[in-house]
Design an enzyme around this catalytic site. Structure first.
Site, PDB file in Angstrom:
ATOM      1  CB  SER A  24      44.528  10.380   1.265  1.00  0.00           C
ATOM      2  OG  SER A  24      45.580  11.205   0.807  1.00  0.00           O
ATOM      3  CG  HIS A 157      22.877 -29.656 -14.767  1.00  0.00           C
ATOM      4  ND1 HIS A 157      22.222 -28.526 -15.217  1.00  0.00           N
ATOM      5  CD2 HIS A 157      23.352 -30.279 -15.876  1.00  0.00           C
ATOM      6  CE1 HIS A 157      22.274 -28.491 -16.533  1.00  0.00           C
ATOM      7  NE2 HIS A 157      22.961 -29.535 -16.975  1.00  0.00           N
ATOM      8  CB  SER A 278      31.520 -25.891  16.632  1.00  0.00           C
ATOM      9  OG  SER A 278      30.457 -25.526  17.485  1.00  0.00           O
ATOM     10  CE  LYS A 284      29.718 -27.579  12.677  1.00  0.00           C
ATOM     11  NZ  LYS A 284      29.072 -27.551  11.378  1.00  0.00           N
ATOM     12  CD  GLU A 291      32.576 -22.347   5.981  1.00  0.00           C
ATOM     13  OE1 GLU A 291      31.368 -22.536   6.060  1.00  0.00           O
ATOM     14  OE2 GLU A 291      33.321 -22.415   6.989  1.00  0.00           O
TER      15      GLU A 291
HETATM   16  N1  ARG Z   1      45.988  12.718  -2.122  1.00  0.00           N
HETATM   17  C1  ARG Z   1      45.624  13.031  -3.455  1.00  0.00           C
HETATM   18  C2  ARG Z   1      45.026  11.787  -4.106  1.00  0.00           C
HETATM   19  O1  ARG Z   1      45.327  10.749  -3.670  1.00  0.00           O
HETATM   20  C3  ARG Z   1      46.807  13.445  -4.247  1.00  0.00           C
HETATM   21  C4  ARG Z   1      46.463  14.296  -5.412  1.00  0.00           C
HETATM   22  C5  ARG Z   1      45.932  15.554  -4.935  1.00  0.00           C
HETATM   23  N2  ARG Z   1      45.791  16.524  -5.921  1.00  0.00           N
HETATM   24  C6  ARG Z   1      45.001  17.597  -5.726  1.00  0.00           C
HETATM   25  N3  ARG Z   1      44.937  18.428  -6.663  1.00  0.00           N
HETATM   26  N4  ARG Z   1      44.304  17.737  -4.627  1.00  0.00           N
HETATM   27  O2  ARG Z   1      44.259  11.850  -5.026  1.00  0.00           O
END
Ligand code: ARG
Length: 455
Positions: A24, A157, A278, A284, A291
């Site tokens: 992550s 409306h 545009s 335009k 938007e």
């Molecule tokens: N990167 C993990 C998360 O964001 C951290 C927690 C991980 N804990 C574990 N037991 N794998 O959820």
């Protein structure tokens, strides 16, 4: 074998694809500051409780501060190999300070650590979103003040209903944002407790001081159940719902600005600097910013539903699924802040086509209710008055006339209760200013509300 903080029980290296798949770090590196400050507070407490020595605490603090500096000066390489922000920082700490660094994770798990980091992060970001919302409120009040007595049609409306002040219409959005801010504050109240000490899920065997860490980090208190502490993401869901509601409000405003700037309405002109042209049609000028704000509302709803769906049916306590909690939150934070900012900076550049708005306000028999109210004041029951005016309107439509084009004689064909003064009651100005009830569109009321707001 590659060394991971958890490689003790493993005999094989992680498959390279799995390493990438489970990591992550590419997105949770955003939490580096909260992670480091949280770790410093944890280390101070471990030292004070005698779980580690003061010397170790000091080494850890110095090491973490060094890492913070490195990250902020772009001198830190985040490695997928170490999966997430927590292990990237811990690994580097150990490289920097040696054995003391290996003690930081005592009485802690990544499960309570990540729960802390997100709460901590959201606390700051909720404040930032709140401030952006407030800036937009300021822009709304300024726009209302500079155009305080401009009249426009009010719609139901999307059909002309009754004349209103443009300033009153702008202040409607002020009120929505006021409640949006209230929702953010409310979310903050529940979120601002520290989960540290929950450990993996059951608590810790060490004599830690949870309250001290919470205090050090500016939390109002500590969570009450270790299992809940590491399982809960409802604070993020609350933030995402509050954000979705903000976006829903902005998208309605966006839609109105887009409509009003079309040649069909021609009520307003958006600043050139907030529009684009545009590539094929030279004439335009497109309302891209509103938007996009309208479009991005879908993203933020998606963020909310993404997390709600991730959390649905998960058994307690932590599950890796929950690593999917961060991207929707980050995305919503960025999107909501940008959209609030875009609107607060665009509003001062809006020009109004006052004549056109006033003319439209008087069209579509928009003062018919005032006529009915007039008859009621002359003693006609409201339901009868409604019927009488309805017939007048139908007559006008047939004759291609407006209500104010009728002569007194014509009026009196519909009811003897009409007198000469009817003509004073069906003007747009009169219609607006006779709505003097609290919260009504009369100039006096709008001015009063602005005074209250400006306190
Ligand atoms: N990167 C993990 C998360 O964001 C951290 C927690 C991980 N804990 C574990 N037991 N794998 O959820």
């Amino acid at each position: 074998m590659k060394s991971k903080p958890w490689s003790g029980r493993f005999t094989e290296d992680t498959n390279q694809f799995v390493e990438d798949f489970t990591a992550s770090i590419s997105f949770d590196k955003r939490l580096y500051r909260q992670d480091i400050i949280g770790s410093i507070a944890h280390a101070i407490m471990l030292g004070e409780q005698g779980v580690i020595t003061k010397a170790e605490t000091n080494k850890i603090i110095k090491g973490l501060q060094g890492i913070l500096k490195d990250i902020e000066s772009d001198n830190f390489e985040f490695l997928t190999e170490f999966e997430d922000i927590h292990m990237n920082i811990e690994k580097r700490l150990i490289e920097r300070i040696g054995d003391a660094g290996r003690k930081l994770h005592t009485a802690r798990s990544r499960n309570d650590q990540v729960a802390l980091d997100i709460r901590f992060y959201l606390r700051d970001e909720i404040q930032a979103v709140y401030d952006y919302a407030e800036r937009l409120q300021d822009s709304l009040v300024s726009l209302a003040k500079t155009n305080i007595d401009v009249v426009m049609p009010g719609y139901t409306h999307l059909q002309r209903a009754q004349p209103v002040l443009f300033s009153h219409h702008m202040l409607a959005y002020y009120e929505m944002l006021e409640r949006d801010k209230g929702r953010l504050e409310d979310c903050l109240k529940r979120l601002n407790v520290s989960p540290l000490g929950a450990g993996a899920l059951a608590g810790t065997t060490f004599p830690i001081n949870r309250e001290a860490v919470a205090r050090e980090l500016g939390f109002e208190g500590v969570t009450k159940n270790s299992i809940d502490s590491v399982s809960d993401r409802d604070f993020s869901i609350e933030f995402l719902s509050a954000s979705s509601i903000i976006m829903m409000h902005l998208s309605r405003f966006a839609e109105e600005l887009i409509l009003w700037s079309s040649s069909e309405f021609d009520f307003i002109e958006l600043p050139d600097s907030f529009c684009t042209g545009s590539s094929i049609m030279p004439q335009k000028k497109n309302p891209d910013v509103p938007e996009l704000v309208r479009g991005k509302t879908g993203r933020v709803y998606g963020d909310l539903f993404s997390l709600l769906t991730t959390m649905k049916g998960l058994p307690l306590a932590y599950n890796k699924d929950m690593q999917e909690d961060k991207e929707p939150v980050f995305d919503a934070v960025d999107t909501v802040k940008d959209c609030l900012r875009a609107f607060s900076e665009m509003l001062p550049g809006i020009r109004l086509n006052k004549e056109r708005m006033l003319k439209a306000a008087g069209g579509g028999f928009s003062t018919a209710t005032d006529m009915a109210d007039y008859l009621v004041r002359k003693g006609v029951p409201f339901r009868d008055a409604h019927e009488i005016v309805g017939k007048c309107v139908r007559y006008c439509i047939e004759k291609g006339k407006d209500l104010y084009d009728l002569t007194l004689k014509e009026f009196q064909r519909f009811s003897k209760a009409f007198e000469k003064d009817i003509f004073d009651y069906i003007t747009v100005e009169k219609s607006v200013n006779s709505r003097g009830v609290t919260g009504g569109t009369a100039l006096k009321q709008v001015k009063k509300r602005i005074k209250e707001i400006e306190g």
